[in-house]
Write a protein that holds these residues in place. Structure first.
Motif, PDB file in Angstrom:
ATOM      1  N   VAL A  95       0.855  -1.186   0.000  1.00 38.23           N
ATOM      2  CA  VAL A  95       0.000   0.000   0.000  1.00 38.23           C
ATOM      3  C   VAL A  95       0.888   1.232   0.000  1.00 38.23           C
ATOM      4  CG1 VAL A  95      -1.903   1.195   1.150  1.00 38.23           C
ATOM      5  CG2 VAL A  95      -1.702  -1.306   1.339  1.00 38.23           C
ATOM      6  N   ARG A  96       0.680   2.136  -0.984  1.00 40.38           N
ATOM      7  CA  ARG A  96       1.525   3.316  -1.132  1.00 40.38           C
ATOM      8  C   ARG A  96       0.650   4.573  -1.281  1.00 40.38           C
ATOM      9  NH1 ARG A  96       6.642   2.109  -3.583  1.00 40.38           N
ATOM     10  NH2 ARG A  96       6.883   4.332  -3.947  1.00 40.38           N
ATOM     11  N   PRO A  97       0.342   5.266  -0.189  1.00 39.84           N
ATOM     12  CA  PRO A  97      -0.360   6.545  -0.312  1.00 39.84           C
ATOM     13  C   PRO A  97       0.601   7.627  -0.817  1.00 39.84           C
ATOM     14  CG  PRO A  97      -0.563   5.596   1.911  1.00 39.84           C
ATOM     15  CD  PRO A  97       0.546   4.875   1.209  1.00 39.84           C
ATOM     16  N   TYR A 116      -2.542   0.255  -4.567  1.00 36.29           N
ATOM     17  CA  TYR A 116      -2.520  -1.100  -4.008  1.00 36.29           C
ATOM     18  C   TYR A 116      -1.849  -2.011  -5.024  1.00 36.29           C
ATOM     19  CZ  TYR A 116      -6.069   0.968  -1.002  1.00 36.29           C
ATOM     20  OH  TYR A 116      -6.741   1.792  -0.135  1.00 36.29           O
ATOM     21  N   ARG A 117      -0.726  -2.559  -4.637  1.00 37.99           N
ATOM     22  CA  ARG A 117       0.099  -3.366  -5.543  1.00 37.99           C
ATOM     23  C   ARG A 117       0.134  -4.811  -5.054  1.00 37.99           C
ATOM     24  NH1 ARG A 117       6.623  -2.630  -5.216  1.00 37.99           N
ATOM     25  NH2 ARG A 117       7.248  -4.565  -6.291  1.00 37.99           N
ATOM     26  N   ILE A 151      -5.855  -9.328  -3.527  1.00 31.98           N
ATOM     27  CA  ILE A 151      -5.381  -7.942  -3.589  1.00 31.98           C
ATOM     28  C   ILE A 151      -6.501  -7.012  -4.055  1.00 31.98           C
ATOM     29  CG2 ILE A 151      -4.431  -8.188  -5.935  1.00 31.98           C
ATOM     30  CD1 ILE A 151      -3.201  -5.861  -3.071  1.00 31.98           C
ATOM     31  N   ILE A 152      -7.312  -7.444  -4.995  1.00 29.62           N
ATOM     32  CA  ILE A 152      -8.396  -6.589  -5.473  1.00 29.62           C
ATOM     33  C   ILE A 152      -9.435  -6.388  -4.377  1.00 29.62           C
ATOM     34  CG2 ILE A 152     -10.278  -6.391  -7.145  1.00 29.62           C
ATOM     35  CD1 ILE A 152      -8.417  -7.919  -9.133  1.00 29.62           C
ATOM     36  N   ARG A 153      -9.783  -7.458  -3.681  1.00 33.07           N
ATOM     37  CA  ARG A 153     -10.751  -7.328  -2.586  1.00 33.07           C
ATOM     38  C   ARG A 153     -10.179  -6.463  -1.467  1.00 33.07           C
ATOM     39  NH1 ARG A 153     -15.497  -9.502  -1.718  1.00 33.07           N
ATOM     40  NH2 ARG A 153     -15.264 -10.903  -3.503  1.00 33.07           N
ATOM     41  N   TYR A 154      -8.890  -6.635  -1.147  1.00 33.43           N
ATOM     42  CA  TYR A 154      -8.270  -5.792  -0.127  1.00 33.43           C
ATOM     43  C   TYR A 154      -8.334  -4.322  -0.539  1.00 33.43           C
ATOM     44  CZ  TYR A 154      -4.951  -3.790   3.142  1.00 33.43           C
ATOM     45  OH  TYR A 154      -4.376  -2.996   4.119  1.00 33.43           O
ATOM     46  N   ALA A 155      -8.082  -4.040  -1.806  1.00 33.59           N
ATOM     47  CA  ALA A 155      -8.105  -2.658  -2.283  1.00 33.59           C
ATOM     48  C   ALA A 155      -9.492  -2.045  -2.114  1.00 33.59           C
ATOM     49  CB  ALA A 155      -7.675  -2.601  -3.749  1.00 33.59           C
ATOM     50  N   PHE A 156     -10.523  -2.785  -2.472  1.00 33.43           N
ATOM     51  CA  PHE A 156     -11.885  -2.289  -2.279  1.00 33.43           C
ATOM     52  C   PHE A 156     -12.163  -2.037  -0.797  1.00 33.43           C
ATOM     53  CE2 PHE A 156     -13.148  -3.940  -6.549  1.00 33.43           C
ATOM     54  CZ  PHE A 156     -13.883  -2.845  -6.981  1.00 33.43           C
ATOM     55  N   ILE A 221      -5.888   3.093  -6.843  1.00 36.83           N
ATOM     56  CA  ILE A 221      -5.447   2.295  -7.989  1.00 36.83           C
ATOM     57  C   ILE A 221      -5.028   0.924  -7.488  1.00 36.83           C
ATOM     58  CG2 ILE A 221      -3.704   2.092  -9.820  1.00 36.83           C
ATOM     59  CD1 ILE A 221      -3.495   5.222  -9.653  1.00 36.83           C
ATOM     60  N   VAL A 222      -5.432  -0.139  -8.186  1.00 32.32           N
ATOM     61  CA  VAL A 222      -4.985  -1.491  -7.858  1.00 32.32           C
ATOM     62  C   VAL A 222      -4.380  -2.114  -9.109  1.00 32.32           C
ATOM     63  CG1 VAL A 222      -7.260  -2.551  -8.330  1.00 32.32           C
ATOM     64  CG2 VAL A 222      -5.611  -3.714  -6.823  1.00 32.32           C
TER      65      VAL A 222
END
Length: 339
Positions: A95-97, A116-117, A151-156, A221-222
């Motif tokens: 995670v990179r803000p 989100y990478r 990763i996609i679910r975590y990003a959401f 962004i993911v």
């Protein structure tokens, strides 16, 4: 109660910036029981192992690490220790803000993005082959449904926690139809579970162009591992560089917070390094632990200190040493905590 955490000062400027960051974190009043361990080039020179077993054992015990930059040889030598740690502890979400601070002289004002990478597979899985006879090198871009879904679910989920309203999935599905195509398809499958988040997608090369023209049109962004590595550095450039952005590596029950810049051995020991990146990583660590008030005190203190150019380090045109910057920031943190 003190939080147990593994502390890895790192190489080059690492010990200086980590020391300043620890003082800022402790100024919040949140207590930590630090277990100091080695990793990187310094550990390799001391022990013959860039990631000693004692360091792995410490993270296994604490499930939480705070680390400075590590030196990785280019082209030869040992593999990236950062990558090894992420893969060993299955820290699948990077995670990179990227948020604009005053007086950073970036090309835009008011940038506020989160990337989100995926952190454990793709080309960085390190599945490579070399055909000596034909002098051909191959790398496997391994994308899995499990890795993509989490990763996609975590990003959401994290976007919702942060009060964000849009998530853009970045891919190359027009060319990489199996790997990129699957990643995009999974994003479209998951999106209906989060009706409060607007979902869209961009091809990687177009996304890079969009971010340097009008970054304010994007929110979260993911993306996959290599694309995320590239875009996260690009996004840092929008807000002043790698020296002012933090990073978190999150797994199911373990997390590592680290500076994203290099170890800068050419300025090590001179007291001129900017500790902001690792301090912002500490802010993220506090947030991860549920210490929201402490994290907010650090965020507000950073804006306060950056508003006064005389308190900045030399990379931003100021004259403060690493230690002086850390002390000024710790004072502002204490003032916010007391308010």
């Amino acid at each position: 109660m003190a939080y147990s955490a593994t502390l890895i000062p790192g190489d080059g400027i690492g010990p200086e910036v980590v020391d300043a960051a620890v003082r800022v974190i402790e100024a919040t009043g949140v207590a930590f029981d630090w277990d100091r361990q080695e990793a990187g080039m310094g550990a390799f020179e001391d022990t013959g192992d860039p990631l000693p077993q004692a360091t792995l054992d410490s993270i296994e015990r604490t499930r939480l690490a705070f680390k400075g930059p590590l030196t990785t040889p280019v082209g030869t030598g040992f593999r990236s220790i950062n990558v090894r740690i992420r893969q060993h502890f299955d820290l699948y979400a990077n995670v990179r803000p990227c948020e604009t601070l005053p007086n950073t002289h970036g090309p835009f004002e008011g940038v506020d993005l989160v990337l989100y990478r995926e952190n454990t597979e793709g080309l960085y899985a390190g599945i490579e082959y070399f055909d000596e006879r034909n002098q051909i090198a191959d790398s496997i871009n391994r994308i899995t449904r499990t890795g993509s879904e989490r990763i996609i679910r975590y990003a959401f989920e994290d976007a919702l926690r942060r009060g964000r309203t849009r998530l853009t999935l970045v891919h190359k599905a027009n060319i990489l139809k199996e790997t990129g195509g699957m990643f995009l398809a999974i994003g479209r499958e998951i999106a209906p579970d989060f009706p409060d988040i607007e979902f869209d997608d961009r091809i990687i090369d177009n996304m890079a162009m969009q971010l340097v023209i009008h970054p304010g049109e994007y929110d979260s962004i993911v993306t996959t591992n290599m694309f995320g590595d590239i875009l996260s550095d690009l996004m840092s450039g929008l807000v002043g560089g790698l020296g002012v952005t933090g990073s978190a590596n999150i797994g199911a029950d373990c997390a590592v917070f680290e500076a994203v810049h290099g170890s800068a051995p050419d300025i090590a020991g001179q007291g001129v390094a900017n500790p902001t990146a690792v301090i912002r990583s500490g802010e993220m660590m506090l947030k991860y632990l549920g210490e929201d008030a402490a994290a907010e005190a650090v965020r507000r203190a950073l804006h306060d200190v950056y508003a006064d150019p005389s308190k900045l380090t030399r990379d931003l045109g100021g004259t403060a040493t690493t230690a002086e910057f850390g002390d000024a920031l710790a004072d502002r943190v204490r003032a916010h905590v007391a308010a």
